[in-house]
Scaffold this motif. Structure first.
Motif, PDB file in Angstrom:
ATOM      1  N   SER A 183      11.938  -3.129   8.662  1.00  0.00           N
ATOM      2  CA  SER A 183      13.114  -2.079   8.715  1.00  0.00           C
ATOM      3  C   SER A 183      12.519  -0.727   8.030  1.00  0.00           C
ATOM      4  N   SER A 184      13.421   0.392   8.452  1.00  0.00           N
ATOM      5  CA  SER A 184      13.419   1.651   8.114  1.00  0.00           C
ATOM      6  C   SER A 184      13.702   2.035   6.680  1.00  0.00           C
ATOM      7  N   ASP A 185      14.902   1.319   6.091  1.00  0.00           N
ATOM      8  CA  ASP A 185      15.442   1.770   4.836  1.00  0.00           C
ATOM      9  C   ASP A 185      14.734   0.979   3.945  1.00  0.00           C
ATOM     10  N   VAL A 186      13.426   0.549   3.775  1.00  0.00           N
ATOM     11  CA  VAL A 186      12.739  -0.055   2.709  1.00  0.00           C
ATOM     12  C   VAL A 186      12.702   0.671   1.514  1.00  0.00           C
ATOM     13  N   THR A 187      12.496   2.075   1.692  1.00  0.00           N
ATOM     14  CA  THR A 187      12.432   2.903   0.646  1.00  0.00           C
ATOM     15  C   THR A 187      13.591   3.179  -0.074  1.00  0.00           C
ATOM     16  N   SER A 188      14.917   3.237   0.359  1.00  0.00           N
ATOM     17  CA  SER A 188      15.899   3.136  -0.110  1.00  0.00           C
ATOM     18  C   SER A 188      16.281   2.070  -0.787  1.00  0.00           C
ATOM     19  N   GLN A 189      16.164   0.925  -0.196  1.00  0.00           N
ATOM     20  CA  GLN A 189      16.251  -0.247  -0.952  1.00  0.00           C
ATOM     21  C   GLN A 189      15.475  -0.394  -2.253  1.00  0.00           C
ATOM     22  N   ILE A 190      14.273  -0.083  -2.102  1.00  0.00           N
ATOM     23  CA  ILE A 190      13.352  -0.134  -3.326  1.00  0.00           C
ATOM     24  C   ILE A 190      13.844   0.725  -4.252  1.00  0.00           C
ATOM     25  N   ASN A 191      14.287   1.939  -4.274  1.00  0.00           N
ATOM     26  CA  ASN A 191      14.761   2.914  -4.786  1.00  0.00           C
ATOM     27  C   ASN A 191      16.088   2.284  -5.631  1.00  0.00           C
ATOM     28  N   GLN A 192      16.812   1.620  -4.674  1.00  0.00           N
ATOM     29  CA  GLN A 192      18.009   0.986  -5.399  1.00  0.00           C
ATOM     30  C   GLN A 192      17.792   0.178  -6.457  1.00  0.00           C
ATOM     31  N   LEU A 193      16.737  -0.955  -6.111  1.00  0.00           N
ATOM     32  CA  LEU A 193      16.290  -1.810  -6.961  1.00  0.00           C
ATOM     33  C   LEU A 193      15.641  -1.271  -8.365  1.00  0.00           C
ATOM     34  N   ASN A 211       0.931  -1.068  -0.168  1.00  0.00           N
ATOM     35  CA  ASN A 211      -0.151  -0.138  -0.114  1.00  0.00           C
ATOM     36  C   ASN A 211       0.869   1.316   0.114  1.00  0.00           C
ATOM     37  N   GLN A 212       1.915   1.132   0.638  1.00  0.00           N
ATOM     38  CA  GLN A 212       2.766   2.425   0.897  1.00  0.00           C
ATOM     39  C   GLN A 212       3.587   2.512  -0.333  1.00  0.00           C
ATOM     40  N   HIS A 213       3.964   1.621  -0.933  1.00  0.00           N
ATOM     41  CA  HIS A 213       5.011   1.574  -2.166  1.00  0.00           C
ATOM     42  C   HIS A 213       4.401   1.275  -3.561  1.00  0.00           C
ATOM     43  N   LYS A 214       3.330   1.306  -3.632  1.00  0.00           N
ATOM     44  CA  LYS A 214       2.491   0.860  -4.875  1.00  0.00           C
ATOM     45  C   LYS A 214       3.001   1.512  -6.174  1.00  0.00           C
ATOM     46  N   ASP A 215       3.320   2.604  -6.146  1.00  0.00           N
ATOM     47  CA  ASP A 215       4.015   3.648  -7.235  1.00  0.00           C
ATOM     48  C   ASP A 215       5.193   3.096  -7.830  1.00  0.00           C
ATOM     49  N   GLN A 216       6.202   2.716  -6.750  1.00  0.00           N
ATOM     50  CA  GLN A 216       7.583   2.094  -6.839  1.00  0.00           C
ATOM     51  C   GLN A 216       7.218   0.882  -7.656  1.00  0.00           C
ATOM     52  N   ILE A 217       6.161   0.079  -7.005  1.00  0.00           N
ATOM     53  CA  ILE A 217       6.064  -1.204  -7.351  1.00  0.00           C
ATOM     54  C   ILE A 217       5.689  -1.298  -9.017  1.00  0.00           C
ATOM     55  N   HIS A 218       4.576  -0.428  -9.217  1.00  0.00           N
ATOM     56  CA  HIS A 218       4.370  -0.228 -10.663  1.00  0.00           C
ATOM     57  C   HIS A 218       5.475   0.224 -11.504  1.00  0.00           C
ATOM     58  N   GLN A 219       6.271   1.111 -11.080  1.00  0.00           N
ATOM     59  CA  GLN A 219       7.539   1.348 -11.903  1.00  0.00           C
ATOM     60  C   GLN A 219       8.411   0.111 -12.131  1.00  0.00           C
ATOM     61  N   ILE A 220       8.581  -0.559 -11.366  1.00  0.00           N
ATOM     62  CA  ILE A 220       9.464  -1.886 -11.343  1.00  0.00           C
ATOM     63  C   ILE A 220       8.839  -2.900 -12.321  1.00  0.00           C
ATOM     64  N   ASN A 221       7.599  -2.904 -12.213  1.00  0.00           N
ATOM     65  CA  ASN A 221       7.090  -3.648 -13.130  1.00  0.00           C
ATOM     66  C   ASN A 221       7.045  -3.288 -14.529  1.00  0.00           C
ATOM     67  N   GLN A 222       7.002  -1.901 -14.563  1.00  0.00           N
ATOM     68  CA  GLN A 222       7.074  -1.251 -16.017  1.00  0.00           C
ATOM     69  C   GLN A 222       8.305  -1.514 -16.728  1.00  0.00           C
ATOM     70  N   LEU A 223       9.388  -1.290 -15.855  1.00  0.00           N
ATOM     71  CA  LEU A 223      10.731  -1.574 -16.114  1.00  0.00           C
ATOM     72  C   LEU A 223      10.926  -3.046 -16.557  1.00  0.00           C
ATOM     73  N   LYS A 224      10.462  -3.991 -15.846  1.00  0.00           N
ATOM     74  CA  LYS A 224      10.413  -5.437 -16.165  1.00  0.00           C
ATOM     75  C   LYS A 224       9.800  -5.639 -17.612  1.00  0.00           C
TER      76      LYS A 224
END
Length: 180
Positions: free
Chosen positions: A139-149, A54-67
């Motif tokens: 963990s608190s660094d989930v956002t940075s890890q998803i951005n790295q991905l 729910n918090q990171h759905k935009d980043q997940i959509h971006q990852i899926n688009q890149l795939k």
């Protein structure tokens, strides 16, 4: 005699089932009150994964688009390699040593691109595993890890585009000489 007993038992089952079906249909007409749990209790049992999604759905959509883009690039690479195979075989049968030498000169660049892509894919797998572990540990660094991905996926796609450009250059070498 055995057939008679079998028929009698089956009739009893059918009639019993029919009566039960009628009773359950009548039971449905009776109004019963349904007690719903308060929404606060549902929110407590949602889970870490749902909150993450729910918090990171935009980043997940971006990852899926890149795939999806990577799959399109893979399809283009396959078409280029198929075309290159035909051109290489034509050059080999016509014994154009010049074309083959020029193609061999470009081959190390393709090899290094392949290795870069392979390393980035491995890096992406380890990043996904660490992201999964971070979500599990809340963990608190989930956002940075998803951005790295996301960054790794973008790098993979960029390398694949470079590879397509190299293959186009290689195809150009064979097409200029053969006149295809």
């Amino acid at each position: 005699m055995k057939k008679g007993i079998l028929v009698g038992v089956s009739m009893a089952v059918l009639l019993g089932g029919g009566i039960f079906g009628i009773k359950s249909a009548l039971a449905d007409t009776n109004s019963t009150q349904v007690v719903q749990a308060p929404k606060a209790n549902i929110q407590q049992h949602v889970g870490k994964r749902f909150n993450f999604l729910n918090q990171h759905k935009d980043q997940i959509h971006q990852i899926n688009q890149l795939k999806e883009d990577r799959l399109d690039l893979s399809k283009q690479l396959l078409q280029k390699r198929d075309q290159l195979l035909d051109l290489f075989l034509a050059a080999k049968t016509s014994k154009n040593k010049d074309e083959i030498k020029q193609a061999k000169a470009l081959k190390p660049q393709l090899k290094s691109l392949n290795q870069d892509i392979k390393n980035l894919v491995k890096e992406g797998k380890t990043e996904r595993a660490s992201l999964k572990q971070a979500v599990k540990n809340n963990s608190s660094d989930v956002t940075s890890q998803i951005n790295q991905l996301i960054s790794t996926h973008q790098q993979i796609n960029a390398k694949m585009k470079e590879k397509i450009a190299q293959l186009d250059q290689l195809i150009g070498v064979f097409q200029t000489k053969t006149g295809v």
